[in-house]
Design a protein around this motif. Structure first.
Motif, PDB file in Angstrom:
ATOM      1  N   CYS A 189      -5.084   6.171   6.378  1.00  0.00           N
ATOM      2  CA  CYS A 189      -5.478   7.525   5.996  1.00  0.00           C
ATOM      3  C   CYS A 189      -4.581   7.970   4.847  1.00  0.00           C
ATOM      4  O   CYS A 189      -3.350   7.936   4.951  1.00  0.00           O
ATOM      5  CB  CYS A 189      -5.336   8.469   7.186  1.00  0.00           C
ATOM      6  SG  CYS A 189      -5.830  10.161   6.798  1.00  0.00           S
ATOM      7  N   MET A 190      -5.201   8.359   3.754  1.00  0.00           N
ATOM      8  CA  MET A 190      -4.447   8.713   2.555  1.00  0.00           C
ATOM      9  C   MET A 190      -3.929  10.152   2.579  1.00  0.00           C
ATOM     10  O   MET A 190      -3.048  10.519   1.807  1.00  0.00           O
ATOM     11  CB  MET A 190      -5.325   8.514   1.316  1.00  0.00           C
ATOM     12  CG  MET A 190      -6.030   7.167   1.261  1.00  0.00           C
ATOM     13  SD  MET A 190      -4.891   5.769   1.385  1.00  0.00           S
ATOM     14  CE  MET A 190      -4.092   5.864  -0.212  1.00  0.00           C
ATOM     15  N   ASP A 191      -4.490  10.984   3.461  1.00  0.00           N
ATOM     16  CA  ASP A 191      -4.067  12.373   3.570  1.00  0.00           C
ATOM     17  C   ASP A 191      -4.489  12.901   4.943  1.00  0.00           C
ATOM     18  O   ASP A 191      -5.174  12.228   5.700  1.00  0.00           O
ATOM     19  CB  ASP A 191      -4.695  13.228   2.460  1.00  0.00           C
ATOM     20  CG  ASP A 191      -6.194  12.975   2.323  1.00  0.00           C
ATOM     21  OD1 ASP A 191      -6.865  12.710   3.343  1.00  0.00           O
ATOM     22  OD2 ASP A 191      -6.698  13.015   1.188  1.00  0.00           O
ATOM     23  N   ILE A 206       0.838  -1.204   0.000  1.00  0.00           N
ATOM     24  CA  ILE A 206       0.000   0.000   0.000  1.00  0.00           C
ATOM     25  C   ILE A 206       0.871   1.251   0.000  1.00  0.00           C
ATOM     26  O   ILE A 206       0.636   2.198  -0.764  1.00  0.00           O
ATOM     27  CB  ILE A 206      -0.942  -0.005   1.220  1.00  0.00           C
ATOM     28  CG1 ILE A 206      -1.954  -1.153   1.119  1.00  0.00           C
ATOM     29  CG2 ILE A 206      -1.674   1.335   1.349  1.00  0.00           C
ATOM     30  CD1 ILE A 206      -2.709  -1.421   2.408  1.00  0.00           C
ATOM     31  N   GLN A 207       1.872   1.267   0.874  1.00  0.00           N
ATOM     32  CA  GLN A 207       2.770   2.418   0.946  1.00  0.00           C
ATOM     33  C   GLN A 207       3.447   2.680  -0.392  1.00  0.00           C
ATOM     34  O   GLN A 207       3.567   3.835  -0.827  1.00  0.00           O
ATOM     35  CB  GLN A 207       3.834   2.190   2.017  1.00  0.00           C
ATOM     36  CG  GLN A 207       3.335   2.333   3.442  1.00  0.00           C
ATOM     37  CD  GLN A 207       4.465   2.126   4.441  1.00  0.00           C
ATOM     38  OE1 GLN A 207       5.044   1.051   4.517  1.00  0.00           O
ATOM     39  NE2 GLN A 207       4.781   3.162   5.184  1.00  0.00           N
ATOM     40  N   THR A 208       3.900   1.608  -1.026  1.00  0.00           N
ATOM     41  CA  THR A 208       4.610   1.756  -2.305  1.00  0.00           C
ATOM     42  C   THR A 208       3.661   2.210  -3.415  1.00  0.00           C
ATOM     43  O   THR A 208       3.967   3.128  -4.186  1.00  0.00           O
ATOM     44  CB  THR A 208       5.266   0.425  -2.707  1.00  0.00           C
ATOM     45  OG1 THR A 208       6.196   0.042  -1.696  1.00  0.00           O
ATOM     46  CG2 THR A 208       5.979   0.552  -4.043  1.00  0.00           C
ATOM     47  N   GLU A 209       2.511   1.577  -3.495  1.00  0.00           N
ATOM     48  CA  GLU A 209       1.549   1.867  -4.562  1.00  0.00           C
ATOM     49  C   GLU A 209       0.993   3.281  -4.461  1.00  0.00           C
ATOM     50  O   GLU A 209       0.794   3.962  -5.484  1.00  0.00           O
ATOM     51  CB  GLU A 209       0.409   0.853  -4.520  1.00  0.00           C
ATOM     52  CG  GLU A 209      -0.644   1.022  -5.600  1.00  0.00           C
ATOM     53  CD  GLU A 209      -0.151   0.635  -6.980  1.00  0.00           C
ATOM     54  OE1 GLU A 209      -0.787   1.058  -7.964  1.00  0.00           O
ATOM     55  OE2 GLU A 209       0.857  -0.091  -7.081  1.00  0.00           O
ATOM     56  N   TYR A 210       0.741   3.736  -3.225  1.00  0.00           N
ATOM     57  CA  TYR A 210       0.076   5.025  -3.034  1.00  0.00           C
ATOM     58  C   TYR A 210       1.007   6.106  -2.488  1.00  0.00           C
ATOM     59  O   TYR A 210       0.548   7.202  -2.159  1.00  0.00           O
ATOM     60  CB  TYR A 210      -1.127   4.845  -2.102  1.00  0.00           C
ATOM     61  CG  TYR A 210      -2.235   4.024  -2.731  1.00  0.00           C
ATOM     62  CD1 TYR A 210      -3.240   4.627  -3.475  1.00  0.00           C
ATOM     63  CD2 TYR A 210      -2.255   2.632  -2.592  1.00  0.00           C
ATOM     64  CE1 TYR A 210      -4.245   3.878  -4.059  1.00  0.00           C
ATOM     65  CE2 TYR A 210      -3.259   1.867  -3.177  1.00  0.00           C
ATOM     66  CZ  TYR A 210      -4.241   2.492  -3.910  1.00  0.00           C
ATOM     67  OH  TYR A 210      -5.238   1.743  -4.500  1.00  0.00           O
ATOM     68  N   HIS A 211       2.295   5.781  -2.388  1.00  0.00           N
ATOM     69  CA  HIS A 211       3.307   6.757  -1.966  1.00  0.00           C
ATOM     70  C   HIS A 211       2.952   7.388  -0.615  1.00  0.00           C
ATOM     71  O   HIS A 211       3.034   8.615  -0.448  1.00  0.00           O
ATOM     72  CB  HIS A 211       3.488   7.840  -3.035  1.00  0.00           C
ATOM     73  CG  HIS A 211       3.741   7.299  -4.409  1.00  0.00           C
ATOM     74  ND1 HIS A 211       4.922   6.683  -4.775  1.00  0.00           N
ATOM     75  CD2 HIS A 211       2.927   7.244  -5.508  1.00  0.00           C
ATOM     76  CE1 HIS A 211       4.853   6.292  -6.037  1.00  0.00           C
ATOM     77  NE2 HIS A 211       3.660   6.606  -6.511  1.00  0.00           N
ATOM     78  N   LEU A 212       2.589   6.554   0.330  1.00  0.00           N
ATOM     79  CA  LEU A 212       2.213   7.055   1.648  1.00  0.00           C
ATOM     80  C   LEU A 212       3.449   7.273   2.511  1.00  0.00           C
ATOM     81  O   LEU A 212       4.397   6.481   2.468  1.00  0.00           O
ATOM     82  CB  LEU A 212       1.274   6.064   2.348  1.00  0.00           C
ATOM     83  CG  LEU A 212      -0.086   5.842   1.680  1.00  0.00           C
ATOM     84  CD1 LEU A 212      -0.934   4.906   2.531  1.00  0.00           C
ATOM     85  CD2 LEU A 212      -0.817   7.159   1.466  1.00  0.00           C
ATOM     86  N   PRO A 213       3.432   8.326   3.324  1.00  0.00           N
ATOM     87  CA  PRO A 213       4.587   8.583   4.199  1.00  0.00           C
ATOM     88  C   PRO A 213       4.648   7.582   5.353  1.00  0.00           C
ATOM     89  O   PRO A 213       3.659   6.918   5.672  1.00  0.00           O
ATOM     90  CB  PRO A 213       4.307   9.998   4.721  1.00  0.00           C
ATOM     91  CG  PRO A 213       2.818  10.125   4.676  1.00  0.00           C
ATOM     92  CD  PRO A 213       2.385   9.352   3.467  1.00  0.00           C
ATOM     93  N   ASN A 231       4.706   8.146   8.426  1.00  0.00           N
ATOM     94  CA  ASN A 231       3.873   8.525   9.564  1.00  0.00           C
ATOM     95  C   ASN A 231       2.375   8.505   9.255  1.00  0.00           C
ATOM     96  O   ASN A 231       1.565   9.006  10.041  1.00  0.00           O
ATOM     97  CB  ASN A 231       4.266   9.911  10.084  1.00  0.00           C
ATOM     98  CG  ASN A 231       4.037  11.013   9.053  1.00  0.00           C
ATOM     99  OD1 ASN A 231       3.758  10.730   7.884  1.00  0.00           O
ATOM    100  ND2 ASN A 231       4.151  12.265   9.476  1.00  0.00           N
ATOM    101  N   ALA A 232       1.974   7.925   8.126  1.00  0.00           N
ATOM    102  CA  ALA A 232       0.549   7.838   7.800  1.00  0.00           C
ATOM    103  C   ALA A 232      -0.171   6.981   8.841  1.00  0.00           C
ATOM    104  O   ALA A 232       0.353   5.957   9.301  1.00  0.00           O
ATOM    105  CB  ALA A 232       0.368   7.227   6.414  1.00  0.00           C
ATOM    106  N   ALA A 233      -1.360   7.401   9.225  1.00  0.00           N
ATOM    107  CA  ALA A 233      -2.156   6.635  10.198  1.00  0.00           C
ATOM    108  C   ALA A 233      -2.666   5.361   9.533  1.00  0.00           C
ATOM    109  O   ALA A 233      -3.192   5.393   8.423  1.00  0.00           O
ATOM    110  CB  ALA A 233      -3.325   7.477  10.688  1.00  0.00           C
ATOM    111  N   PHE A 234      -2.487   4.225  10.222  1.00  0.00           N
ATOM    112  CA  PHE A 234      -2.944   2.957   9.661  1.00  0.00           C
ATOM    113  C   PHE A 234      -3.278   2.000  10.793  1.00  0.00           C
ATOM    114  O   PHE A 234      -2.913   2.208  11.949  1.00  0.00           O
ATOM    115  CB  PHE A 234      -1.882   2.343   8.738  1.00  0.00           C
ATOM    116  CG  PHE A 234      -0.632   1.909   9.453  1.00  0.00           C
ATOM    117  CD1 PHE A 234      -0.485   0.595   9.882  1.00  0.00           C
ATOM    118  CD2 PHE A 234       0.399   2.809   9.700  1.00  0.00           C
ATOM    119  CE1 PHE A 234       0.666   0.180  10.550  1.00  0.00           C
ATOM    120  CE2 PHE A 234       1.560   2.407  10.361  1.00  0.00           C
ATOM    121  CZ  PHE A 234       1.687   1.095  10.786  1.00  0.00           C
ATOM    122  N   ASN A 235      -3.962   0.910  10.444  1.00  0.00           N
ATOM    123  CA  ASN A 235      -4.289  -0.123  11.413  1.00  0.00           C
ATOM    124  C   ASN A 235      -4.431  -1.453  10.716  1.00  0.00           C
ATOM    125  O   ASN A 235      -4.819  -1.503   9.542  1.00  0.00           O
ATOM    126  CB  ASN A 235      -5.580   0.247  12.159  1.00  0.00           C
ATOM    127  CG  ASN A 235      -5.823  -0.639  13.360  1.00  0.00           C
ATOM    128  OD1 ASN A 235      -6.858  -1.287  13.470  1.00  0.00           O
ATOM    129  ND2 ASN A 235      -4.892  -0.677  14.293  1.00  0.00           N
TER     130      ASN A 235
END
Length: 208
Positions: free
Chosen positions: A81-83, A55-62, A64-68
């Protein structure tokens, strides 16, 4: 926006596939998987982190993005959270099984229990029980308290989407829900977040 993904980890039950993903996860995740006894649990632990990495790679998430994360049976789930900042996110997936009315009576709030009990058939009762299960766990995880938060300290009313009608004073923010279903898949899934914008689509394109 908050989005959710699920992936089947059955392939990770094969040693070669498991080791390929195992080598790519961080050391702390390796250690967590190493102490697990069952192959399925190891596959879940490594698989859900592998899904998050995709997910991080595909959507370029930082970082510190909130995830669970959540996992049950042969499926793992990740919500992110994407933004935005200071967003709370929780998710839960549970394979449906036996109806447990004694557990509902003991741990759910009265309205939740009465809603289940009022259903006409056992199948409807079971459906409601597991819907409540994932909705309650996703809120508990979104707060960061997890199982330390009493299950009956908040109350959910079913709707489209469900609504949190009572919550602990320490978590006074507005929380929002989204439920997911896949035809033929005997799992219940839910996301809870302080972000109102939760994607209606459950994403399945990132396979393991």
């Amino acid at each position: 926006m908050v989005k959710a993904w699920i992936a089947d980890v059955t392939s990770l039950l094969e040693k070669e596939c498991y080791e390929r993903y195992y080598r790519k996860v961080p050391d702390f995740r390796k250690k967590k998987a190493d102490v697990l006894r069952l192959d399925q649990m190891k596959a879940q632990s490594v698989g859900v982190w592998a899904l998050w990495q995709k997910i991080q790679t595909e959507y370029h998430l930082p970082e510190n993005a909130a995830f669970n994360f959540s996992h049950s049976g042969n499926y793992v789930m990740c919500a992110a959270c994407m933004d935005g900042e200071n967003i709370q996110v929780g998710c839960d997936i549970e394979k449906t099984g036996e109806l447990k009315m004694k557990l509902a009576r003991r741990y759910f709030c009265r309205e939740e229990y009465d809603t289940i009990a009022a259903a006409e058939t056992d199948d409807e009762k079971t459906d409601l029980f597991f819907r409540y299960w994932v909705l309650k766990e996703s809120f508990m995880k979104a707060t960061g308290r997890g199982m330390a938060l009493p299950v009956n300290s908040f109350c959910i009313r079913m709707g489209e989407p469900p609504d949190l009608i009572r919550q602990p004073a320490e978590f006074a923010q507005k929380y929002y829900y989204r439920e997911y279903r896949i035809e033929g898949l005997a799992y219940k899934m839910a996301v809870c977040s302080t972000d109102k914008d939760i994607d209606t689509e459950l994403h399945t394109e990132l396979t393991l």
